[in-house]
Design a protein around this motif. Structure first.
Motif, PDB file in Angstrom:
ATOM      1  N   SER A  82       3.078  53.420  67.290  1.00 17.95           N
ATOM      2  CA  SER A  82       2.700  52.022  67.134  1.00 17.95           C
ATOM      3  C   SER A  82       1.185  51.858  67.180  1.00 17.95           C
ATOM      4  CB  SER A  82       3.332  51.179  68.239  1.00 17.95           C
ATOM      5  OG  SER A  82       4.694  51.485  68.364  1.00 17.95           O
ATOM      6  N   LEU A  83       0.567  52.568  68.096  1.00 19.51           N
ATOM      7  CA  LEU A  83      -0.886  52.474  68.222  1.00 19.51           C
ATOM      8  C   LEU A  83      -1.570  53.062  66.992  1.00 19.51           C
ATOM      9  CD1 LEU A  83      -1.178  53.427  71.981  1.00 19.51           C
ATOM     10  CD2 LEU A  83      -1.828  51.237  71.002  1.00 19.51           C
ATOM     11  N   MET A  84      -0.905  54.002  66.353  1.00 14.49           N
ATOM     12  CA  MET A  84      -1.485  54.601  65.151  1.00 14.49           C
ATOM     13  C   MET A  84      -1.414  53.650  63.959  1.00 14.49           C
ATOM     14  SD  MET A  84      -1.349  58.587  64.784  1.00 14.49           S
ATOM     15  CE  MET A  84       0.391  58.926  64.623  1.00 14.49           C
ATOM     16  N   THR A  85      -0.270  53.008  63.780  1.00 15.85           N
ATOM     17  CA  THR A  85      -0.147  52.112  62.613  1.00 15.85           C
ATOM     18  C   THR A  85      -1.139  50.964  62.682  1.00 15.85           C
ATOM     19  OG1 THR A  85       1.593  50.882  63.709  1.00 15.85           O
ATOM     20  CG2 THR A  85       2.294  52.550  62.148  1.00 15.85           C
ATOM     21  N   THR A  86      -1.581  50.636  63.877  1.00 13.02           N
ATOM     22  CA  THR A  86      -2.543  49.552  63.996  1.00 13.02           C
ATOM     23  C   THR A  86      -3.980  50.072  64.078  1.00 13.02           C
ATOM     24  OG1 THR A  86      -1.885  49.594  66.314  1.00 13.02           O
ATOM     25  CG2 THR A  86      -1.048  47.786  64.983  1.00 13.02           C
ATOM     26  N   GLY A  87      -4.134  51.376  63.960  1.00 10.24           N
ATOM     27  CA  GLY A  87      -5.494  51.937  63.912  1.00 10.24           C
ATOM     28  C   GLY A  87      -6.183  52.085  65.258  1.00 10.24           C
ATOM     29  N   PHE A  88      -5.413  51.939  66.335  1.00 14.80           N
ATOM     30  CA  PHE A  88      -6.016  52.074  67.656  1.00 14.80           C
ATOM     31  C   PHE A  88      -6.070  53.535  68.090  1.00 14.80           C
ATOM     32  CE2 PHE A  88      -6.693  47.803  69.365  1.00 14.80           C
ATOM     33  CZ  PHE A  88      -6.168  47.072  68.321  1.00 14.80           C
TER      34      PHE A  88
END
Lengths: 253, 253
Positions: A43-49
């Motif tokens: 999830s953190l990856m899909t949002t670029g975090f």
DNA sequence: AATATTAATTCCGATATTCGGAACAAAAGG
DNA sequence: CCTTTTGTTCCGAATATCGGAATTAATATT
């Protein structure tokens, strides 16, 4: 409140201490089940975090944008920066700007010195309000009630051997600092580094920031500190004025 | 994947466009039920990603820390910055450094000019890879397969009236740029601003960044661009070398 | 080359968590 | 004083998360 979101963001916080972490490592550090960590990381990856760099995960570039936006939007910082540079020229010491965020102080701007012996402070660094000149100057000049509540609530944890952990001693220091209009610290946050700090007030007369001069402990003898204080007060006054502050017994405008 | 986390972080993204938002406003923008927004906002607050400033919410100071960490950890940026400053001195133009992040380019560092007429680019800004000199230089020098996939997938959306939206035209520009070793753009991302960009390679010979000189369109005539290109190539070569790049037909080391 | 080992990813049923409408509270405006 | 608007709490229904276990992938070992 949203448990999963909080957990995911706490997971992200791990990356303030660790530059890179594998899934495995995150599992060990958080003690959360692997599947859950996996999901959160996705999830953190899909949002670029977060981003995956080979084996391990790293902070994503989205955070760059957010960081820059926060910096730009902090108006204390905007007005303080040029004045901080002047102060650096006058003193040839590193100058820091700190604001309050909850029960912590955050370094939001710094101007470095050209001296060979330097104290390195990272922008974004956090410190408790009771330790270090700049954090404590925020504590000293906050409203009486807020200060009292904080002092009753806070647990004084030593950071270095010289961090003040005695509540009475801290209270005395605060009262003294309030009279004098500045705070001094020696090796409270980092060994061998000293600082002198003064408050910056906004248009409502509330402390919004602390301005400090930092350097190696051996250079910061009381005679030198006495020289620094009027300079600091003068500059802090300028910044406060630019923020719309008018009154001020403690500040020489 | 973790739906709630993604939604909460998308909510946070709103704050890149809006400096302040009330609960109500977030509800309207996201079209999510009020209760859900409320919960997410609470979660984002406890982790310091948002803070309440009077009526409205703002980005929290946690993000400052994250932003700074990302900046520090980007090693292209570290080696590029001093060289970028030299380039600014040589050309007296603004210099930008851009890296690739997924299908986008992100501005990670800038050095401004002293010229009265300036082009302002914000660090953290994103742009599609097909528009603007610096983003397109990343596209130009990425691996053939990756480039092909991207070009098949991407939808060319105009940003200004001069943004290239014709796929064939884009492909031609890319092929030409590959031969010449640099890219030029005029008003593709912002009106009246031009840029010349060259690639920076890492030790594996992969493009990791684009280096560009940006300025007002009227100043960027072809004769002037021809003067800039060798300077840019030279500096980009220095940066690539510092990153461990060895070969390179297109780069004068 | 085959096997063991370690880490990453997918699956899936149980259930805890989130969802979201509605009611409530508080503040602002007429 | 009543109306309107915005923020917050409640609670049952529903669904998204959880996490153990199995699967796959990659690496090391014999």
């Amino acid at each position: 409140m949203n448990k999963t979101v909080v957990k995911a963001l706490e997971l992200l916080q791990l990356f303030t201490t660790y530059e890179q972490l594998t899934l495995q490592e995150i599992v060990q550090l958080t003690k959360l089940p692997k599947t859950s960590v996996f999901r959160m990381v996705q999830s953190l990856m899909t949002t670029g975090f977060l981003k995956k760099e080979g084996e391990a995960y790293e902070l994503g570039l989205s955070l760059l944008q957010f960081g820059c936006l926060v910096t730009e939007r902090l108006d204390v910082r905007k007005v303080a920066l040029p004045i901080m540079k002047q102060l650096r020229e006058e003193t040839n010491e590193a100058v820091n700007l700190v604001v309050k965020d909850g029960d912590e102080a955050i370094y939001v701007e710094k101007v470095e010195t050209s001296e060979p012996v330097r104290v390195y402070t990272r922008v974004g660094r956090r410190a408790p309000l009771y330790a270090g000149a700049c954090p404590r100057v925020l504590l000293t000049f906050m409203s009486i009630e807020e200060q009292k509540k904080y002092l009753d609530r806070v647990e004084l944890i030593p950071i270095t051997s010289k961090t003040i952990v005695n509540r009475e001693e801290l209270k005395n220091l605060i009262n003294e600092a309030k009279k004098k209009g500045y705070t001094v610290s020696h090796s409270e946050l980092a060994d061998y580094s000293s600082a002198v700090a003064v408050p910056i007030f906004n248009h409502e007369g509330k402390v919004v920031a602390g301005l400090s001069v930092v350097g190696p402990e051996n250079r910061f003898q009381s005679s030198y500190i006495e020289q620094l204080v009027p300079k600091l007060k003068h500059k802090a006054g300028q910044i406060s004025k630019a923020l719309g502050f008018i009154g001020g017994k403690d500040v020489e405008l």
